[in-house]
Design a protein around this motif. Sequence first.
Motif, short mmCIF file in Angstrom:
data_model
loop_
_atom_site.label_atom_id
_atom_site.label_comp_id
_atom_site.label_asym_id
_atom_site.label_seq_id
_atom_site.Cartn_x
_atom_site.Cartn_y
_atom_site.Cartn_z
N ILE A 12 -51.19 43.69 91.69
CA ILE A 12 -49.86 43.17 92.02
C ILE A 12 -49.60 42.03 91.05
O ILE A 12 -50.40 41.09 90.97
CB ILE A 12 -49.82 42.67 93.48
CG1 ILE A 12 -50.18 43.83 94.42
CG2 ILE A 12 -48.43 42.12 93.82
CD1 ILE A 12 -50.54 43.37 95.82
N LEU A 35 -46.59 53.15 90.26
CA LEU A 35 -46.03 51.81 90.13
C LEU A 35 -44.77 51.70 90.98
O LEU A 35 -43.95 52.61 91.00
CB LEU A 35 -45.70 51.60 88.64
CG LEU A 35 -45.16 50.28 88.16
CD1 LEU A 35 -45.47 50.14 86.66
CD2 LEU A 35 -43.70 50.09 88.37
N PHE A 36 -44.61 50.59 91.69
CA PHE A 36 -43.36 50.37 92.42
C PHE A 36 -43.10 48.87 92.53
O PHE A 36 -44.01 48.06 92.41
CB PHE A 36 -43.35 51.05 93.80
CG PHE A 36 -44.53 50.73 94.66
CD1 PHE A 36 -45.73 51.39 94.49
CD2 PHE A 36 -44.43 49.77 95.68
CE1 PHE A 36 -46.83 51.11 95.30
CE2 PHE A 36 -45.51 49.48 96.49
CZ PHE A 36 -46.72 50.16 96.30
N ARG A 37 -41.84 48.55 92.75
CA ARG A 37 -41.44 47.16 92.80
C ARG A 37 -41.68 46.59 94.19
O ARG A 37 -41.46 47.27 95.18
CB ARG A 37 -39.97 47.03 92.45
CG ARG A 37 -39.73 45.69 91.78
CD ARG A 37 -38.31 45.48 91.38
NE ARG A 37 -37.81 46.58 90.55
CZ ARG A 37 -36.54 46.68 90.23
NH1 ARG A 37 -35.67 45.78 90.66
NH2 ARG A 37 -36.14 47.68 89.48
N VAL A 38 -42.12 45.36 94.28
CA VAL A 38 -42.37 44.70 95.56
C VAL A 38 -41.84 43.28 95.53
O VAL A 38 -41.62 42.70 94.46
CB VAL A 38 -43.89 44.64 95.89
CG1 VAL A 38 -44.48 46.04 96.01
CG2 VAL A 38 -44.66 43.84 94.84
N GLY A 40 -42.88 39.42 96.92
CA GLY A 40 -44.13 38.82 97.30
C GLY A 40 -44.09 37.32 97.25
O GLY A 40 -43.19 36.73 96.65
N GLN A 58 -46.33 46.54 91.97
CA GLN A 58 -47.65 46.94 92.44
C GLN A 58 -48.03 48.21 91.68
O GLN A 58 -47.30 49.19 91.69
CB GLN A 58 -47.63 47.18 93.95
CG GLN A 58 -48.98 47.63 94.49
CD GLN A 58 -49.11 47.46 96.00
OE1 GLN A 58 -48.51 46.56 96.60
NE2 GLN A 58 -49.90 48.30 96.63
N GLN A 60 -51.03 51.09 91.10
CA GLN A 60 -52.23 51.66 91.71
C GLN A 60 -52.82 52.69 90.76
O GLN A 60 -52.09 53.50 90.20
CB GLN A 60 -51.89 52.38 93.01
CG GLN A 60 -51.23 51.51 94.05
CD GLN A 60 -50.65 52.30 95.21
OE1 GLN A 60 -50.33 51.74 96.23
NE2 GLN A 60 -50.49 53.61 95.06
N ILE A 85 -51.15 37.18 89.30
CA ILE A 85 -51.73 38.52 89.46
C ILE A 85 -52.74 38.53 90.61
O ILE A 85 -53.49 37.57 90.80
CB ILE A 85 -52.38 38.97 88.13
CG1 ILE A 85 -52.86 40.43 88.19
CG2 ILE A 85 -53.50 38.07 87.72
CD1 ILE A 85 -53.20 40.99 86.79
N VAL A 86 -52.69 39.60 91.40
CA VAL A 86 -53.71 39.84 92.42
C VAL A 86 -54.29 41.22 92.15
O VAL A 86 -53.56 42.17 91.89
CB VAL A 86 -53.10 39.81 93.84
CG1 VAL A 86 -54.06 40.36 94.87
CG2 VAL A 86 -52.69 38.39 94.22
N VAL A 87 -55.61 41.34 92.20
CA VAL A 87 -56.27 42.62 91.94
C VAL A 87 -57.24 42.91 93.08
O VAL A 87 -57.98 42.02 93.49
CB VAL A 87 -57.07 42.56 90.62
CG1 VAL A 87 -57.86 43.85 90.41
CG2 VAL A 87 -56.14 42.31 89.44
N TYR A 88 -57.20 44.12 93.62
CA TYR A 88 -58.23 44.50 94.57
C TYR A 88 -58.64 45.94 94.40
O TYR A 88 -57.92 46.74 93.80
CB TYR A 88 -57.83 44.20 96.01
CG TYR A 88 -56.57 44.85 96.50
CD1 TYR A 88 -55.35 44.20 96.39
CD2 TYR A 88 -56.60 46.10 97.10
CE1 TYR A 88 -54.19 44.78 96.85
CE2 TYR A 88 -55.44 46.70 97.58
CZ TYR A 88 -54.24 46.03 97.45
OH TYR A 88 -53.09 46.62 97.92
#
Lengths: 100, 100, 100
Positions: A12, A35-38, A40, A58, A60, A85-88
């Motif tokens: 994200i 990919l899609f818009r979010v 946050g 986001q 994936q 940026i967030v990565v999981y």
Amino acid sequence: MNTHTMKMVTIICEALAREPILRLLKQAGAHGFTLFRVEGAGDKGVRTADMEEFSNIQIQVIVPPDVAEKLLARLEKEFFSRFGIVVYESDVRVLRPHKF
Amino acid sequence: MNTHTMKMVTIICEALAREPILRLLKQAGAHGFTLFRVEGAGDKGVRTADMEEFSNIQIQVIVPPDVAEKLLARLEKEFFSRFGIVVYESDVRVLRPHKF
Amino acid sequence: MNTHTMKMVTIICEALAREPILRLLKQAGAHGFTLFRVEGAGDKGVRTADMEEFSNIQIQVIVPPDVAEKLLARLEKEFFSRFGIVVYESDVRVLRPHKF
């Protein structure tokens, strides 16, 4: 069903980071992405989805474990200091593992 | 909290596959779904989210393990050769398992 | 990579529940969230994404296990009877766990 465990890496980030991240995914060996818009909020403040260039996205990607490892390492090294940026990573089970 | 492990089945596919997949979910016994538009690229090339009829969609459904098994089997048999489609399964923990 | 297992709590709900849920996330100690609009159907009928005020939203938040526990308990107690809502929890592995 004959499913195979793979890694899903979710990123994200600011929309501005889109192109360099898609390039990195390709270099790391990912065969596709979603990919899609979010909207946050995080420690950099709130981001709405109203203005494309300021929104978050986001991304994936499903990859084998060794590719996930490589991706996380490069994201940390090359992106964490430059972008919000967030990565999981999580486990998913897929059919047709040769596709990923 | 008293949570129960269920399966989340995620389907990323051409928007054209929407109606047949929603029919399949119902037939297989799913009680609800979530759907949103995504951009993506895979071995069929890039798809943007700009034109509704050519975009991809991501469908998520939470079901008991036996329904997930049935869904994966039918998706593989009936959809994989006809549509650009990615399917994966993961574990989620829900409250109120009777809802799914 | 040095990843840490955290909980992702996902909330799918009526857009009307947005503000009270974001307030709850903050009160429970979540440091950020991701939100996007979705279509869905469940035991309350179908919801399209066309009209903002009637659409559903999906909210995702990554938190430590104790915060997830608190969130699920409060969502169940304060929201389940008032809103159309689905909540689930899953495991994700993150870098930089102090961010969450």
